[in-house]
Enzyme design. Structure first.
Site, PDB file in Angstrom:
ATOM      1  N   GLN A   1     -15.768 -44.548  33.764  1.00  0.00           N
ATOM      2  CA  GLN A   1     -16.195 -43.262  34.329  1.00  0.00           C
ATOM      3  C   GLN A   1     -15.046 -42.580  35.074  1.00  0.00           C
ATOM      4  O   GLN A   1     -14.640 -43.034  36.147  1.00  0.00           O
ATOM      5  CB  GLN A   1     -17.352 -43.509  35.305  1.00  0.00           C
ATOM      6  CG  GLN A   1     -17.891 -42.259  35.977  1.00  0.00           C
ATOM      7  CD  GLN A   1     -18.950 -42.592  37.030  1.00  0.00           C
ATOM      8  OE1 GLN A   1     -18.928 -43.680  37.602  1.00  0.00           O
ATOM      9  NE2 GLN A   1     -19.862 -41.679  37.263  1.00  0.00           N
TER      10      GLN A   1
ATOM     11  N   TYR B   1     -14.620 -39.737  37.043  1.00  0.00           N
ATOM     12  CA  TYR B   1     -15.075 -38.641  37.894  1.00  0.00           C
ATOM     13  C   TYR B   1     -14.108 -38.455  39.076  1.00  0.00           C
ATOM     14  O   TYR B   1     -13.478 -37.429  39.216  1.00  0.00           O
ATOM     15  CB  TYR B   1     -16.480 -38.930  38.438  1.00  0.00           C
ATOM     16  CG  TYR B   1     -17.650 -38.547  37.555  1.00  0.00           C
ATOM     17  CD1 TYR B   1     -17.521 -38.453  36.176  1.00  0.00           C
ATOM     18  CD2 TYR B   1     -18.904 -38.294  38.110  1.00  0.00           C
ATOM     19  CE1 TYR B   1     -18.616 -38.110  35.387  1.00  0.00           C
ATOM     20  CE2 TYR B   1     -19.996 -37.949  37.326  1.00  0.00           C
ATOM     21  CZ  TYR B   1     -19.850 -37.857  35.971  1.00  0.00           C
ATOM     22  OH  TYR B   1     -20.932 -37.519  35.207  1.00  0.00           O
ATOM     23  N   SER B   2     -14.023 -39.494  39.957  1.00  0.00           N
ATOM     24  CA  SER B   2     -13.312 -39.337  41.239  1.00  0.00           C
ATOM     25  C   SER B   2     -11.819 -39.114  41.050  1.00  0.00           C
ATOM     26  O   SER B   2     -11.204 -39.637  40.121  1.00  0.00           O
ATOM     27  CB  SER B   2     -13.495 -40.594  42.089  1.00  0.00           C
ATOM     28  OG  SER B   2     -14.855 -40.878  42.246  1.00  0.00           O
TER      29      SER B   2
ATOM     30  N   SER C   1     -13.819 -47.990  37.765  1.00  0.00           N
ATOM     31  CA  SER C   1     -14.254 -49.386  37.673  1.00  0.00           C
ATOM     32  C   SER C   1     -14.040 -49.942  36.270  1.00  0.00           C
ATOM     33  O   SER C   1     -14.422 -49.310  35.282  1.00  0.00           O
ATOM     34  CB  SER C   1     -15.743 -49.510  37.997  1.00  0.00           C
ATOM     35  OG  SER C   1     -15.988 -49.108  39.314  1.00  0.00           O
TER      36      SER C   1
ATOM     37  N   GLU D   1     -27.198 -42.923  37.203  1.00  0.00           N
ATOM     38  CA  GLU D   1     -26.392 -43.927  37.904  1.00  0.00           C
ATOM     39  C   GLU D   1     -27.064 -44.333  39.218  1.00  0.00           C
ATOM     40  O   GLU D   1     -27.145 -45.510  39.546  1.00  0.00           O
ATOM     41  CB  GLU D   1     -24.990 -43.352  38.174  1.00  0.00           C
ATOM     42  CG  GLU D   1     -24.052 -44.355  38.849  1.00  0.00           C
ATOM     43  CD  GLU D   1     -22.659 -43.783  39.120  1.00  0.00           C
ATOM     44  OE1 GLU D   1     -22.431 -42.592  38.836  1.00  0.00           O
ATOM     45  OE2 GLU D   1     -21.810 -44.546  39.613  1.00  0.00           O
TER      46      GLU D   1
ATOM     47  N   SER E   1     -21.365 -41.694  48.351  1.00  0.00           N
ATOM     48  CA  SER E   1     -21.577 -42.455  49.591  1.00  0.00           C
ATOM     49  C   SER E   1     -22.980 -42.171  50.153  1.00  0.00           C
ATOM     50  O   SER E   1     -23.566 -41.112  49.899  1.00  0.00           O
ATOM     51  CB  SER E   1     -20.510 -42.089  50.629  1.00  0.00           C
ATOM     52  OG  SER E   1     -20.820 -40.834  51.197  1.00  0.00           O
ATOM     53  N   ASN E   2     -23.488 -43.131  50.936  1.00  0.00           N
ATOM     54  CA  ASN E   2     -24.851 -42.975  51.470  1.00  0.00           C
ATOM     55  C   ASN E   2     -24.969 -41.779  52.410  1.00  0.00           C
ATOM     56  O   ASN E   2     -26.007 -41.127  52.479  1.00  0.00           O
ATOM     57  CB  ASN E   2     -25.291 -44.264  52.163  1.00  0.00           C
ATOM     58  CG  ASN E   2     -25.686 -45.327  51.155  1.00  0.00           C
ATOM     59  OD1 ASN E   2     -25.447 -45.166  49.946  1.00  0.00           O
ATOM     60  ND2 ASN E   2     -26.291 -46.405  51.612  1.00  0.00           N
ATOM     61  N   GLU E   3     -23.873 -41.469  53.132  1.00  0.00           N
ATOM     62  CA  GLU E   3     -23.917 -40.297  54.027  1.00  0.00           C
ATOM     63  C   GLU E   3     -24.172 -39.037  53.189  1.00  0.00           C
ATOM     64  O   GLU E   3     -24.993 -38.182  53.549  1.00  0.00           O
ATOM     65  CB  GLU E   3     -22.591 -40.138  54.791  1.00  0.00           C
ATOM     66  CG  GLU E   3     -22.314 -41.195  55.845  1.00  0.00           C
ATOM     67  CD  GLU E   3     -21.754 -42.496  55.261  1.00  0.00           C
ATOM     68  OE1 GLU E   3     -21.428 -42.507  54.039  1.00  0.00           O
ATOM     69  OE2 GLU E   3     -21.646 -43.489  55.997  1.00  0.00           O
TER      70      GLU E   3
HETATM   71  C1  LIG Z   1     -15.951 -50.218  44.239  1.00  0.00           C
HETATM   72  C2  LIG Z   1     -15.939 -48.767  43.843  1.00  0.00           C
HETATM   73  C3  LIG Z   1     -16.057 -48.427  42.516  1.00  0.00           C
HETATM   74  C4  LIG Z   1     -15.997 -47.083  42.126  1.00  0.00           C
HETATM   75  N1  LIG Z   1     -16.050 -46.798  40.782  1.00  0.00           N
HETATM   76  C5  LIG Z   1     -15.889 -45.508  40.388  1.00  0.00           C
HETATM   77  C6  LIG Z   1     -15.819 -45.191  38.982  1.00  0.00           C
HETATM   78  O1  LIG Z   1     -15.936 -46.067  38.111  1.00  0.00           O
HETATM   79  N2  LIG Z   1     -15.602 -43.915  38.629  1.00  0.00           N
HETATM   80  C7  LIG Z   1     -15.466 -42.905  39.543  1.00  0.00           C
HETATM   81  O2  LIG Z   1     -15.294 -41.764  39.136  1.00  0.00           O
HETATM   82  N3  LIG Z   1     -15.532 -43.171  40.883  1.00  0.00           N
HETATM   83  C8  LIG Z   1     -15.733 -44.453  41.311  1.00  0.00           C
HETATM   84  N4  LIG Z   1     -15.770 -44.744  42.667  1.00  0.00           N
HETATM   85  C9  LIG Z   1     -15.519 -43.658  43.623  1.00  0.00           C
HETATM   86  C10 LIG Z   1     -16.707 -43.286  44.486  1.00  0.00           C
HETATM   87  O3  LIG Z   1     -17.627 -42.506  43.784  1.00  0.00           O
HETATM   88  C11 LIG Z   1     -16.134 -42.559  45.734  1.00  0.00           C
HETATM   89  O4  LIG Z   1     -15.396 -43.524  46.469  1.00  0.00           O
HETATM   90  C12 LIG Z   1     -17.208 -41.950  46.603  1.00  0.00           C
HETATM   91  O5  LIG Z   1     -17.811 -40.867  45.961  1.00  0.00           O
HETATM   92  C13 LIG Z   1     -16.629 -41.481  47.960  1.00  0.00           C
HETATM   93  O6  LIG Z   1     -15.525 -40.653  47.768  1.00  0.00           O
HETATM   94  P1  LIG Z   1     -14.123 -40.948  48.505  1.00  0.00           P
HETATM   95  O7  LIG Z   1     -13.774 -42.379  48.299  1.00  0.00           O
HETATM   96  O8  LIG Z   1     -13.145 -39.918  48.026  1.00  0.00           O
HETATM   97  O9  LIG Z   1     -14.409 -40.761  50.044  1.00  0.00           O
HETATM   98  P2  LIG Z   1     -14.476 -39.395  50.852  1.00  0.00           P
HETATM   99  O10 LIG Z   1     -15.199 -38.376  50.058  1.00  0.00           O
HETATM  100  O11 LIG Z   1     -13.103 -39.057  51.315  1.00  0.00           O
HETATM  101  O12 LIG Z   1     -15.360 -39.804  52.087  1.00  0.00           O
HETATM  102  C14 LIG Z   1     -14.836 -40.552  53.191  1.00  0.00           C
HETATM  103  C15 LIG Z   1     -15.959 -40.767  54.185  1.00  0.00           C
HETATM  104  O13 LIG Z   1     -16.423 -39.499  54.678  1.00  0.00           O
HETATM  105  C16 LIG Z   1     -17.832 -39.367  54.481  1.00  0.00           C
HETATM  106  N5  LIG Z   1     -18.171 -38.007  54.097  1.00  0.00           N
HETATM  107  C17 LIG Z   1     -17.536 -37.229  53.184  1.00  0.00           C
HETATM  108  N6  LIG Z   1     -18.138 -36.032  53.092  1.00  0.00           N
HETATM  109  C18 LIG Z   1     -19.160 -36.035  53.975  1.00  0.00           C
HETATM  110  C19 LIG Z   1     -20.142 -35.090  54.325  1.00  0.00           C
HETATM  111  N7  LIG Z   1     -20.196 -33.884  53.750  1.00  0.00           N
HETATM  112  N8  LIG Z   1     -21.056 -35.441  55.257  1.00  0.00           N
HETATM  113  C20 LIG Z   1     -21.032 -36.662  55.848  1.00  0.00           C
HETATM  114  N9  LIG Z   1     -20.100 -37.596  55.551  1.00  0.00           N
HETATM  115  C21 LIG Z   1     -19.183 -37.301  54.621  1.00  0.00           C
HETATM  116  C22 LIG Z   1     -18.173 -40.324  53.345  1.00  0.00           C
HETATM  117  O14 LIG Z   1     -19.505 -40.769  53.416  1.00  0.00           O
HETATM  118  C23 LIG Z   1     -17.189 -41.465  53.593  1.00  0.00           C
HETATM  119  O15 LIG Z   1     -17.722 -42.351  54.541  1.00  0.00           O
HETATM  120  C24 LIG Z   1     -15.849 -46.074  43.089  1.00  0.00           C
HETATM  121  C25 LIG Z   1     -15.763 -46.418  44.444  1.00  0.00           C
HETATM  122  C26 LIG Z   1     -15.796 -47.753  44.836  1.00  0.00           C
HETATM  123  C27 LIG Z   1     -15.692 -48.096  46.286  1.00  0.00           C
END
Ligand SMILES: Cc1cc2nc3c(=O)[nH]c(=O)nc-3n(C[C@H](O)[C@H](O)[C@H](O)COP(=O)(O)OP(=O)(O)OC[C@H]3O[C@@H](n4cnc5c(N)ncnc54)[C@H](O)[C@@H]3O)c2cc1C
Length: 398
Positions: A126, A128-129, A161, A244, A383-385
């Site tokens: 996937q 996306y990120s 992943s 998902e 993320s759960n937030e």
């Molecule tokens: C083990 C693992 C596997 C993954 N696998 C994949 C994959 O296969 N493909 C893929 O595309 N992605 C994957 N991801 C990425 C995942 O979807 C992102 O890590 C996730 O969406 C959070 O984005 P970020 O890491 O950029 O954190 P950020 O967006 O930078 O967030 C950092 C912190 O700020 C908080 N935050 C951000 N915005 C807000 C808001 N508006 N309000 C309140 N709090 C907020 C978040 O909750 C988090 O605690 C994976 C992540 C992990 C940890």
């Protein structure tokens, strides 16, 4: 813990149990039960066994290889497979890309890709990120510029992943840099063997290799690999995310891990008494069991009300939040139950055939690693937030 199922559903449960007894290799279930690593070949072996029985892609339409099972049957299969410690079905092809192609792909897309998911020819990942586009996913910058009958893709994905196992990646790409953020995005399938695709592993603190960075430099992708309409990818991306997140409830896995937790509790004692008789611990265990049962009923309720095997956006966000919190609680209680024996951080204990000197009971060796690895549950799939914000916006209209 048993919900009321009809006699026909109970006889289906027996059929599933008999199948698992006869066909789930002992080697695989032993590894899953011990919380050990499951190799790519192990996943492929289990997928092939399920596919031979026609049970790999239960939620797909029958004409494309699905089972036609009801929501209750799918639930029963999920729970029985997890409680028999079968490897988890890898979601990227079966539960993510497959449903998008079935809903939005052309007939040619379906004929080309769906059978290859089922027979294991393709392993999807996937894309996306990106750095700077995780929670704010619509901020993606990876670009796809049309050049004749190809797109030329440049940019970077991150946290991908199991991309080291994959030969195909579905990506969100920006096809119109001038449109509003959500409107200039397309959904593109990319063959990872195309020149210009480079994968770099991200090593985790437990030494494991689960996620990756992927770089695209002038990667030429046939326009035929575009799913749906150009610049409408955000719609398909959201559809995939509801699948998902619904799956992220992981009911079966929670029940199986809870059963394991009970086994640990039964063997441990505190201050000369069985741990199960410690009022504080017994209360935590009972609370958790109630939480699991509530989530199980809610999951069935949401899925029965929804068509297509995925709950709507806000409901799938609820399942994702509760499912991840419950799994983290189970792992946390398992660590507490084993006390100081859960502290050693033994990465090698996650390998098949580990025979290191035991520091405590055999189940203690992998508790620290699985506890820390489980922190990811509240981050991935959104993320759960951020899931809470989705619920606030859609349900509370805040
Ligand atoms: C083990 C693992 C596997 C993954 N696998 C994949 C994959 O296969 N493909 C893929 O595309 N992605 C994957 N991801 C990425 C995942 O979807 C992102 O890590 C996730 O969406 C959070 O984005 P970020 O890491 O950029 O954190 P950020 O967006 O930078 O967030 C950092 C912190 O700020 C908080 N935050 C951000 N915005 C807000 C808001 N508006 N309000 C309140 N709090 C907020 C978040 O909750 C988090 O605690 C994976 C992540 C992990 C940890």
């Amino acid at each position: 813990m048993n919900l009321d199922f009809s006699p026909a559903e109970e006889s289906f449960r027996e059929e599933v149990r008999a199948f698992l007894r006869d066909h789930l290799p002992e080697r695989l279930s032993a590894a899953v039960r011990a919380g050990q690593r499951v190799a790519k070949t192990d996943f492929e072996e289990w997928h092939a066994i399920l596919n031979a029985r026609g049970w790999l892609a239960a939620g797909w339409p029958v004409e494309w290889g699905g089972t036609g099972w009801t929501v209750a049957q799918r639930h029963i299969f999920e729970v029985e497979a997890a409680c028999a410690y079968a490897p988890h079905i890898q979601p990227f092809g079966v539960s993510m890309f497959g449903p998008v192609v079935i809903r939005y792909g052309t007939d040619a897309h379906k004929r080309r890709w769906l059978p290859r998911i089922l027979d294991g020819s393709d392993w999807w990942c996937q894309g996306y990120s990106e750095p700077g586009a995780g929670s704010d996913l619509a901020a993606i910058k990876t670009s796809a510029v049309r050049d004749g009958d190809h797109y030329v893709v440049n940019g970077q994905k991150i946290w991908t992943s199991y991309a080291q196992y994959a030969n195909m990646i579905f990506c969100l790409v920006r096809t119109d840099p001038d449109a509003r953020k959500q409107e200039g995005i397309s959904f593109l399938a990319i063959d990872m063997t195309t020149p210009g695709v480079e994968l770099r592993p991200i090593k985790l603190m437990d030494g494991d290799h689960e996620v990756n960075e992927i770089f695209f430099t002038d990667v030429r992708v046939p326009c035929a690999n575009l799913i749906g309409e150009e610049n409408s990818g955000w719609t398909y991306a959201k559809y995939l995310l509801t699948h998902e997140r619904t799956g992220a409830a992981f009911i079966g896995e929670s029940l199986a891990e809870f059963a394991n937790l009970r086994r640990i509790v039964a063997k441990e004692s505190r201050h000369g008494r069985p741990l199960s008789e410690d009022p504080g611990f017994a209360m935590r265990l009972a609370r958790l069991e109630i939480d699991i049962e509530n989530m199980r009923t809610t999951n069935l309720r949401f899925l029965s009300a929804a068509a297509g095997g995925a709950a709507p956006m806000a409901e799938s966000a609820m399942l994702k939040i509760r499912g991840s919190a419950i799994r983290q609680k189970i792992r946390s209680l398992a660590r507490r139950a084993a006390g100081p024996y859960a502290m050693p951080y033994v990465t090698a204990a996650l390998d098949h055939g580990y025979d290191g000197e035991p520091v405590g009971p055999d189940y203690a060796a992998s508790l620290a690693t699985s506890y820390f690895n489980g922190r990811k549950f509240s981050i991935y799939a959104g993320s759960n937030e951020v899931q809470r914000e989705i619920i606030a916006k859609l349900k509370l209209e805040l």
